[in-house]
Design an enzyme around this catalytic site. Sequence first.
Site, PDB file in Angstrom:
ATOM      1  N   LYS A  35       0.749  -1.120   0.103  1.00  0.00           N
ATOM      2  CA  LYS A  35      -0.107   0.180   0.117  1.00  0.00           C
ATOM      3  C   LYS A  35       0.962   1.128   0.116  1.00  0.00           C
ATOM      4  CE  LYS A  35      -3.998  -0.579   2.185  1.00  0.00           C
ATOM      5  NZ  LYS A  35      -4.889  -0.387   3.556  1.00  0.00           N
ATOM      6  N   THR A 121     -13.261   3.415  14.535  1.00  0.00           N
ATOM      7  CA  THR A 121     -14.400   3.294  15.316  1.00  0.00           C
ATOM      8  C   THR A 121     -14.325   2.041  16.418  1.00  0.00           C
ATOM      9  OG1 THR A 121     -15.724   3.787  13.566  1.00  0.00           O
ATOM     10  CG2 THR A 121     -17.095   2.572  15.072  1.00  0.00           C
ATOM     11  N   ARG A 155     -18.484   9.472   5.250  1.00  0.00           N
ATOM     12  CA  ARG A 155     -19.082   8.818   4.310  1.00  0.00           C
ATOM     13  C   ARG A 155     -18.141   8.163   2.894  1.00  0.00           C
ATOM     14  NH1 ARG A 155     -24.002  12.392   3.191  1.00  0.00           N
ATOM     15  NH2 ARG A 155     -22.091  13.784   3.190  1.00  0.00           N
ATOM     16  N   GLU A 156     -18.034   7.019   2.692  1.00  0.00           N
ATOM     17  CA  GLU A 156     -17.329   6.570   1.535  1.00  0.00           C
ATOM     18  C   GLU A 156     -17.964   7.391   0.312  1.00  0.00           C
ATOM     19  OE1 GLU A 156     -16.023   2.675   0.922  1.00  0.00           O
ATOM     20  OE2 GLU A 156     -16.033   2.287   2.988  1.00  0.00           O
ATOM     21  N   LEU A 269     -33.783   7.140   4.062  1.00  0.00           N
ATOM     22  CA  LEU A 269     -35.140   6.358   4.214  1.00  0.00           C
ATOM     23  C   LEU A 269     -35.324   5.868   2.733  1.00  0.00           C
ATOM     24  CD1 LEU A 269     -37.420   9.201   5.909  1.00  0.00           C
ATOM     25  CD2 LEU A 269     -36.851   6.946   6.874  1.00  0.00           C
ATOM     26  N   ALA A 271     -35.766   2.874   0.350  1.00  0.00           N
ATOM     27  CA  ALA A 271     -35.842   1.226   0.347  1.00  0.00           C
ATOM     28  C   ALA A 271     -35.132   0.746  -0.394  1.00  0.00           C
ATOM     29  CB  ALA A 271     -37.151   0.935   0.439  1.00  0.00           C
ATOM     30  N   GLY A 272     -34.645  -0.608  -0.504  1.00  0.00           N
ATOM     31  CA  GLY A 272     -34.151  -1.236  -1.504  1.00  0.00           C
ATOM     32  C   GLY A 272     -33.461  -2.738  -1.009  1.00  0.00           C
ATOM     33  N   GLY A 276     -25.112  -1.971   3.361  1.00  0.00           N
ATOM     34  CA  GLY A 276     -24.016  -2.960   3.480  1.00  0.00           C
ATOM     35  C   GLY A 276     -22.630  -1.993   3.645  1.00  0.00           C
ATOM     36  N   CYS A 279     -19.156  -0.323   7.317  1.00  0.00           N
ATOM     37  CA  CYS A 279     -19.118   0.419   8.571  1.00  0.00           C
ATOM     38  C   CYS A 279     -20.686  -0.103   9.277  1.00  0.00           C
ATOM     39  CB  CYS A 279     -19.240   1.867   8.338  1.00  0.00           C
ATOM     40  SG  CYS A 279     -17.518   2.271   7.824  1.00  0.00           S
TER      41      CYS A 279
END
Length: 450
Positions: A35, A121, A155-156, A269, A271-272, A276, A279
């Site tokens: 890396k 985290t 957030r990614e 909110l 839906a789906g 994933g 986190c």
Amino acid sequence: MRISVVGCGYVGLVTGSCLAEIGHEVMCTDNDESKIQTLNKGKLPIYEPHLDAIVSRARQVGRLAFTSNASEAIGAGDVIFICVGTPPLETGDADLSAIDGVARMIATESQSSKLVVEKSTVPVQTGQQLKRALAAYSHGTKVSFRVASNPEFLREGTAVQDFLHPDRIVVGVDEVSTEQQLREIYKPVLERNFNCPLHAPKCPPTVLPPFIVTTINSAELIKHASNSFLALKISYANALADLCERLGADVEEVTRAVGLDPRNGPNFLRAGLGFGGFCLPKDVQAFIRLAERAGMDFGLLKEAEQINRERIARFMDKARHALWVLKGKQIGILGLAFKPHTDDVRFSPPLELIRQLLGEGALVSAYDPQAMEKTRAIYPTVRYEADPYSVAFGADALLICTEWPEFAALDWPRIHASMARPMILDGRNLLDPAAMKALAFEYHCFGRNE
Ligand code: UGA
């Protein structure tokens, strides 16, 4: 300020490069030598919008460096940000061995006293353990350590924006001097006093972020509480979608109106296929375990987890219902990343879907703008195509699994003409059901009038 960052995952990279962007001298290290080599060649090991520009500028002006020599990195900073991974153990608890390893390294390699900041985290009370560990591992030396918790809310896909324009900065401290040092580090962000690379020539006028000072335990809890609340909202929307399907209502209409009440809020909110990524799923699990250890059954979160687990099964049922037998059917997948604007496929719902489709003998082809290489390493037998049209060509069904904006703008009449059977299963409610029907597609989605 001179800052060291330990761990070059997306949190470490975004944190290190953004700290350099706002004027600090930053040295990052990671125990994955390859890396560091990639980074020193000017490449990034992950895809994250804006990150490449920030990293290369910071390196050019000499404010950002990468080394695999941990002792060099630790020596370089007065403040050390720990950004290593805390993956889930079999039990659902967070694996803190990397944090323990870093604590040992910091304690044994430091020649001077330092502030150690947890960015990773971690469960509540990790800070207390970290303090104890640093003291024990540095026993007999003259150095001492202060510890703070500074949870990330990155957030990614929008992590750079989230760092430079946060909703809030939370610091958990137990000494005033630590609070002051952290306030100093974040001063340019708190005062919006830096040349923002995202908004040239000027940032839009929004409120400045509050700097929230708490105890270390509270700061650690805030992180788990935030992510778990987001998970609750998503599972609530998914439960509503299932109910809408049964009662002939439209979940998009329902959640839009629910979200317009500021007490509910419009976000998370959708839906789906469910949540994933690396986190939300692991943080919910770790929070449930943490509560259990504290003698509390967090049934509310268990239910949110269960609803989320069932999303793939429900989507598979839709596919079986629509296609009858899956074995031998040509299924096209659009979207592999756990959400758009990232190449991250860890705990990605589409990957679990692929596993089940392959298990039932379907022939799977797939396209994602960023995540194909990482998926190929996991599922080499899937046929990866260069564009969505090749995935659709000859397919019995097209499954939309990640809501990349470009999928909404595809030439759908062209796709219709090229499919063996023009059927769409929209796992992210990305498309307009009426428009798809008008194009003569057989169209299925979650919780909307189809
Ligand atoms: C999450 C949090 O949003 C960040 O605040 C936090 O800093 C980060 O975890 C972390 O702990 O490091 P991230 O994992 O990048 O960020 O992804 P989210 O944007 O939270 O999305 C998580 C999943 O929920 C995705 O699979 C997404 O597709 C799904 N989702 C999101 C929905 O199914 N419906 C929604 O309405 C929103």
